[in-house]
Design a protein around this motif. Structure first.
Motif, short mmCIF file in Angstrom:
data_model
loop_
_atom_site.label_atom_id
_atom_site.label_comp_id
_atom_site.label_asym_id
_atom_site.label_seq_id
_atom_site.Cartn_x
_atom_site.Cartn_y
_atom_site.Cartn_z
N VAL A 114 0.83 -1.21 0.00
CA VAL A 114 0.00 0.00 0.00
C VAL A 114 0.87 1.27 0.00
O VAL A 114 0.44 2.32 -0.45
CB VAL A 114 -1.01 -0.03 1.18
N THR A 115 2.13 1.14 0.45
CA THR A 115 3.02 2.30 0.47
C THR A 115 3.54 2.66 -0.93
O THR A 115 4.23 3.66 -1.09
CB THR A 115 4.23 2.09 1.41
N GLY A 169 1.78 8.41 0.99
CA GLY A 169 1.45 8.97 -0.32
C GLY A 169 -0.04 9.10 -0.58
O GLY A 169 -0.45 9.60 -1.62
N TRP A 170 -0.89 8.65 0.36
CA TRP A 170 -2.33 8.67 0.13
C TRP A 170 -3.02 9.86 0.80
O TRP A 170 -4.21 10.08 0.57
CB TRP A 170 -2.99 7.40 0.67
N ASP A 171 -2.31 10.61 1.62
CA ASP A 171 -2.98 11.65 2.40
C ASP A 171 -3.72 12.64 1.50
O ASP A 171 -3.12 13.29 0.65
CB ASP A 171 -1.93 12.40 3.26
N GLY A 172 -5.02 12.73 1.70
CA GLY A 172 -5.83 13.68 0.94
C GLY A 172 -6.13 13.26 -0.49
O GLY A 172 -6.80 13.99 -1.23
N TYR A 173 -5.67 12.09 -0.89
CA TYR A 173 -5.87 11.66 -2.28
C TYR A 173 -7.37 11.45 -2.56
O TYR A 173 -8.09 10.87 -1.75
CB TYR A 173 -5.10 10.37 -2.55
N ASP A 174 -7.81 11.94 -3.71
CA ASP A 174 -9.24 11.86 -4.06
C ASP A 174 -9.54 10.49 -4.69
O ASP A 174 -9.53 10.34 -5.90
CB ASP A 174 -9.56 13.00 -5.04
N ILE A 175 -9.80 9.52 -3.82
CA ILE A 175 -10.05 8.15 -4.32
C ILE A 175 -11.30 8.10 -5.21
O ILE A 175 -11.24 7.57 -6.33
CB ILE A 175 -10.15 7.14 -3.15
N PRO A 176 -12.44 8.66 -4.77
CA PRO A 176 -13.62 8.61 -5.66
C PRO A 176 -13.34 9.29 -7.01
O PRO A 176 -13.72 8.78 -8.06
CB PRO A 176 -14.68 9.38 -4.88
#
Ligand code: ZN
Length: 409
Positions: A114-115, A169-176
């Motif tokens: 996941v990293t 690397g995922w902080d705030g990432y717009d998954i939808p």
């Protein structure tokens, strides 16, 4: 949570949702029965069934039914589209194609780190989504919902992860947003333990209103069902017991650093990554949490000793939650829960010792009934709930519908 803001429910549409909900429970009913069970007038039921038939969400069922229902009965059409779901863990993910009840039709499991970040990981998810659809002879146009569960805290309004300790690397990432080009449907994002809690409650404990799910995987997290509903808290952060502070146990010199940046967190003693760290520190050549769990299950002395300590600390943290929240059922899942024989006794002992008798007199502390499918089943059911219990419903324009009339009581 849904990436789309929930539409306000206009009075004119409530009948459709209630009737759909009734049929989604698996019942096959005539219009008379629907009117009797919902309290809506026959003409409202006629109108609502017509619009649900037109949308393809309901189908006539009866004459040909093996359940012996009379002609003129109606059923939820579970094959009117698909859901695509992914349960992303720290080191592995399960990806599934589901029918509209959330039942898994096909699934794959992949190793993942996941990293590596959202572009790589969600890229893999999208590739698998496409191939699952292709194998089923379907395409993106019939996908009515996408669900993604992740091992980190999720902002319930935006579907973005917020300061996730392990999801570099995922902080705030717009998954939808990252699915919007391919799929024109709601994208639900939730944390793994919430999905597992919902899945366990819906499939195994439907009559249990208060359930605590504890996931002991690479990290430690929990999900709460309260009054029959998933309790996410004000910001979606509820249940994050892995980063509760644990007083230093005897024999520990320095409080271990946690992945969140603090020291002395529960998961820094009791998570899978901590077990792996401690076994490696003793010179054992292990590379993954899975290998550490296998070693533990073989009865290796060091691993057993570490698991015993961890189970007591987990039990004490769970006891705090039991005192606060009084669940009827505590479900323990995740990779480490596979080594049930080394964890459950210590957890139970600590919960009974630390919680008040009123909270423990009829509590059940049990393993997950869904094993490593718990997350994918749960996120699929969360997608079904989100898509079918609020407007806009797929293929139905809410504004077209006149207000329903209730039958006189
Ligand atoms: Zn922490």
């Amino acid at each position: 949570m849904s990436a789309q803001p929930a539409s306000p429910l206009p009075e004119a549409t409530t009948g459709t949702l209630e009737i759909l909900d009734l049929l989604r429970s698996g019942k096959i009913l005539t219009k008379t029965e629907i009117a009797a069970q919902t309290g809506f007038s026959r003409s409202t039921v006629n109108q609502r069934i017509d619009s649900l038939l037109e949308a393809g969400l309901v189908v006539p069922s009866g004459a040909e039914s093996t359940k012996g229902r009379p002609a003129g009965s109606f059923a939820f059409n579970r094959t009117a589209g698909q859901f695509l779901v992914a349960d992303i863990g720290a080191t592995a993910m399960r990806i599934g194609l589901c029918d509209l009840t959330g039942a898994i039709l096909d699934e794959v499991e992949l190793k993942v780190d996941v990293t590596d970040g959202p572009d790589v990981v969600l890229g893999m998810v999208k590739t698998e989504f496409s191939s699952l659809l292709m194998q089923a002879g379907a395409g993106p146009a019939t996908v009515l919902g996408v669900g993604i569960s992740v091992p980190g805290p999720v902002d319930t309004d935006t579907g973005r992860v917020v300061h996730p300790p392990i999801m570099t690397g995922w902080d705030g990432y717009d998954i939808p947003g990252s699915f919007r080009n391919e799929y024109n449907c709601p994208v639900i994002v939730d944390k793994d333990a919430n999905a597992m809690a919902f899945g366990e409650q819906q499939t195994t404990y439907p009559h249990v209103e208060h359930l605590l799910m504890v996931k002991i995987g690479t990290g430690v997290g929990s999900g709460l069902i309260s009054d029959g509903r998933l309790h996410r808290g004000a910001d979606g952060a509820a249940g994050d017991i892995g980063h509760n502070y644990v007083p230093k146990p005897a024999g520990v010199e320095n409080e271990p650093e946690c992945r969140c940046g603090n020291t002395g967190c529960l998961e820094a003693y009791a998570g899978g990554w901590a077990l792996l760290r401690d076994l490696q520190a003793q010179g054992l050549e292990l590379a993954t949490v899975d290998e550490a769990v296998r070693l533990l299950r073989s009865g290796e002395r060091n691993a057993v000793r570490l698991a015993r300590t961890a189970s007591r600390l987990l039990g004490e943290a769970i006891a705090v939650t039991v005192n606060l929240f009084n669940p009827r059922v505590v479900v323990i899942g995740g990779q480490l829960a596979a080594a049930e024989e080394y964890y459950f006794a210590g957890i139970r002992e600590a919960v009974y010792r630390r919680s008040l008798p009123l909270a423990t007199r009829s509590i059940e502390i049990v393993g997950s009934t869904r094993g490593n499918q718990a997350g994918v089943i749960g996120i699929a059911l969360l997608v079904a709930q989100s898509v079918f219990t609020q407007y806009p419903l797929p293929h139905i324009e809410a504004a077209r519908e006149p207000a329903p009339a209730r039958q006189p009581a």
